[in-house]
Write a protein that holds these residues in place. Structure first.
Motif, mmCIF file in Angstrom:
data_model
loop_
_atom_site.group_PDB
_atom_site.id
_atom_site.type_symbol
_atom_site.label_atom_id
_atom_site.label_comp_id
_atom_site.label_asym_id
_atom_site.label_seq_id
_atom_site.Cartn_x
_atom_site.Cartn_y
_atom_site.Cartn_z
ATOM 1 N N LYS A 1 -0.433 -1.800 10.010
ATOM 2 C CA LYS A 1 -0.312 -0.439 10.551
ATOM 3 C C LYS A 1 0.244 0.508 9.488
ATOM 4 O O LYS A 1 1.162 0.152 8.753
ATOM 5 C CB LYS A 1 0.612 -0.432 11.765
ATOM 6 N N LEU A 2 -0.327 1.716 9.451
ATOM 7 C CA LEU A 2 0.143 2.739 8.528
ATOM 8 C C LEU A 2 1.399 3.383 9.095
ATOM 9 O O LEU A 2 1.450 3.755 10.270
ATOM 10 C CB LEU A 2 -0.937 3.805 8.312
ATOM 11 N N SER A 3 2.406 3.513 8.254
ATOM 12 C CA SER A 3 3.664 4.149 8.633
ATOM 13 C C SER A 3 3.948 5.251 7.622
ATOM 14 O O SER A 3 3.744 5.053 6.421
ATOM 15 C CB SER A 3 4.781 3.102 8.617
ATOM 16 N N THR A 4 4.400 6.416 8.090
ATOM 17 C CA THR A 4 4.749 7.503 7.176
ATOM 18 C C THR A 4 6.147 8.015 7.482
ATOM 19 O O THR A 4 6.626 7.925 8.616
ATOM 20 C CB THR A 4 3.757 8.686 7.264
ATOM 21 N N ALA A 5 6.778 8.538 6.452
ATOM 22 C CA ALA A 5 8.096 9.168 6.580
ATOM 23 C C ALA A 5 8.030 10.507 5.862
ATOM 24 O O ALA A 5 7.647 10.569 4.693
ATOM 25 C CB ALA A 5 9.169 8.282 5.984
ATOM 26 N N ASP A 6 8.367 11.573 6.576
ATOM 27 C CA ASP A 6 8.358 12.914 6.005
ATOM 28 C C ASP A 6 9.774 13.319 5.641
ATOM 29 O O ASP A 6 10.699 13.149 6.450
ATOM 30 C CB ASP A 6 7.788 13.924 7.001
ATOM 31 N N ILE B 1 10.870 20.590 -2.117
ATOM 32 C CA ILE B 1 9.703 19.739 -2.306
ATOM 33 C C ILE B 1 9.475 18.924 -1.043
ATOM 34 O O ILE B 1 10.425 18.322 -0.516
ATOM 35 C CB ILE B 1 9.924 18.792 -3.505
ATOM 36 N N SER B 2 8.258 18.927 -0.539
ATOM 37 C CA SER B 2 7.950 18.052 0.596
ATOM 38 C C SER B 2 7.692 16.655 0.050
ATOM 39 O O SER B 2 7.121 16.483 -1.024
ATOM 40 C CB SER B 2 6.750 18.559 1.393
ATOM 41 N N VAL B 3 8.150 15.672 0.805
ATOM 42 C CA VAL B 3 8.006 14.272 0.421
ATOM 43 C C VAL B 3 7.347 13.553 1.595
ATOM 44 O O VAL B 3 7.857 13.615 2.719
ATOM 45 C CB VAL B 3 9.378 13.624 0.135
ATOM 46 N N VAL B 4 6.224 12.911 1.344
ATOM 47 C CA VAL B 4 5.571 12.104 2.379
ATOM 48 C C VAL B 4 5.371 10.710 1.799
ATOM 49 O O VAL B 4 4.577 10.517 0.876
ATOM 50 C CB VAL B 4 4.214 12.704 2.815
ATOM 51 N N ALA C 1 15.092 16.340 -13.467
ATOM 52 C CA ALA C 1 14.990 14.881 -13.430
ATOM 53 C C ALA C 1 15.849 14.249 -12.336
ATOM 54 O O ALA C 1 15.713 13.063 -12.060
ATOM 55 C CB ALA C 1 15.366 14.296 -14.786
ATOM 56 N N LYS C 2 16.723 15.046 -11.721
ATOM 57 C CA LYS C 2 17.541 14.540 -10.611
ATOM 58 C C LYS C 2 17.252 15.387 -9.377
ATOM 59 O O LYS C 2 17.252 16.615 -9.446
ATOM 60 C CB LYS C 2 19.033 14.615 -10.933
ATOM 61 N N LEU C 3 16.987 14.693 -8.287
ATOM 62 C CA LEU C 3 16.743 15.371 -7.024
ATOM 63 C C LEU C 3 17.662 14.785 -5.965
ATOM 64 O O LEU C 3 18.189 13.683 -6.125
ATOM 65 C CB LEU C 3 15.283 15.184 -6.582
ATOM 66 N N LYS C 4 17.801 15.514 -4.900
ATOM 67 C CA LYS C 4 18.452 15.033 -3.687
ATOM 68 C C LYS C 4 17.350 15.010 -2.638
ATOM 69 O O LYS C 4 16.672 16.012 -2.421
ATOM 70 C CB LYS C 4 19.582 15.965 -3.240
ATOM 71 N N VAL C 5 17.158 13.853 -1.998
ATOM 72 C CA VAL C 5 16.074 13.668 -1.036
ATOM 73 C C VAL C 5 16.651 13.367 0.338
ATOM 74 O O VAL C 5 17.624 12.616 0.461
ATOM 75 C CB VAL C 5 15.137 12.514 -1.474
ATOM 76 N N SER C 6 16.043 13.946 1.363
ATOM 77 C CA SER C 6 16.506 13.732 2.729
ATOM 78 C C SER C 6 15.344 13.384 3.653
ATOM 79 O O SER C 6 14.311 14.046 3.647
ATOM 80 C CB SER C 6 17.181 14.992 3.272
ATOM 81 N N PHE C 7 15.560 12.332 4.436
ATOM 82 C CA PHE C 7 14.649 11.981 5.520
ATOM 83 C C PHE C 7 15.367 12.085 6.858
ATOM 84 O O PHE C 7 14.763 11.904 7.894
ATOM 85 C CB PHE C 7 14.103 10.550 5.328
ATOM 86 N N PHE C 8 16.678 12.352 6.806
ATOM 87 C CA PHE C 8 17.513 12.393 8.008
ATOM 88 C C PHE C 8 18.351 13.667 8.009
ATOM 89 O O PHE C 8 19.507 13.652 7.561
ATOM 90 C CB PHE C 8 18.449 11.182 8.077
ATOM 91 N N GLY C 9 17.780 14.774 8.464
ATOM 92 C CA GLY C 9 18.541 16.010 8.622
ATOM 93 C C GLY C 9 19.353 16.393 7.403
ATOM 94 O O GLY C 9 18.825 16.530 6.310
ATOM 95 N N GLY D 1 0.825 -1.200 0.000
ATOM 96 C CA GLY D 1 0.000 0.000 0.000
ATOM 97 C C GLY D 1 0.863 1.255 0.000
ATOM 98 O O GLY D 1 0.505 2.260 0.601
ATOM 99 N N VAL D 2 1.998 1.212 -0.695
ATOM 100 C CA VAL D 2 2.977 2.297 -0.648
ATOM 101 C C VAL D 2 2.549 3.457 -1.551
ATOM 102 O O VAL D 2 2.178 3.252 -2.707
ATOM 103 C CB VAL D 2 4.377 1.795 -1.070
#
Length: 180
Positions: free
Chosen positions: A90-95, A79-82, A107-115, A66-67
């Motif tokens: 159980k539903l799990s989310t990562a912001d 860009i916000s990423v959820v 077409a290329k991004l850098k994404v961060s979930f950890f600071g 269910g991703v």
């Protein structure tokens, strides 16, 4: 308090070690020659909700179904990423947040979930109408196939599989995501 060189090195490498421990061991390389993105991306058309059709199994997604991924423009231009998934009922989310790599045609991004830690996110290909996208990164260990519909038609799934193979990825490593 004055720190020795060894203590400074330990403090600097601790976040990297912790990140590795949280992320787990990456899977096998499914493409040893990852291509550059095929097309530029119109950011406003890419934003919104995506459903994961399939992926290379990553330690941080183990057991997820269910991703979905939701992208929106932030006030600061990033860009916000959820990311969401259902695991063990159980539903799990990562912001997170993403920034565009200059000169990449979006077409290329850098994404961060950890600071301050950012990872590569390459939109390797997409439909002209933005109904599907194939996302990877330079190591060839991670791959995601995204669609705008939770249950894409068989023809769309076949087209995406064919394109993934054309891009040089090992389809045997693909895990189809249950979106029921």
């Amino acid at each position: 308090m004055k720190l020795s060189t060894g203590q400074r090195l330990a403090l600097c490498t601790l976040p990297i070690a912790l990140l590795g421990a949280c992320a787990g061991t990456p899977g096998p390389v499914g493409n040893s020659a990852v291509p550059e993105p095929a097309k530029a991306v119109e950011l406003d058309r890419y934003l919104g909700k995506w459903f994961e059709m399939a992926r290379y199994e990553a330690p941080f997604q183990k057991g997820c179904d269910g991703v979905t991924a939701d992208y929106a423009l932030r006030d600061d231009g990033k860009i916000s990423v959820v990311n969401s998934c259902t695991k063990d009922g159980k539903l799990s989310t990562a912001d997170g947040k993403a920034k565009i790599v200059e000169g990449s045609g979006n077409a290329k991004l850098k994404v961060s979930f950890f600071g301050p830690f950012y990872g590569d996110y390459w939109i390797l290909d997409r439909a002209d109408d933005y109904s599907w996208a194939i996302v990877g990164e330079p190591s060839g260990r991670y791959l995601w196939m995204l669609t705008r519909e939770a249950q894409p038609e068989a023809a769309t799934r076949a087209l995406i599989e064919a394109r993934v193979r054309e891009l040089g990825y090992d389809w045997n490593l693909v895990r189809v995501t249950d979106q029921s």
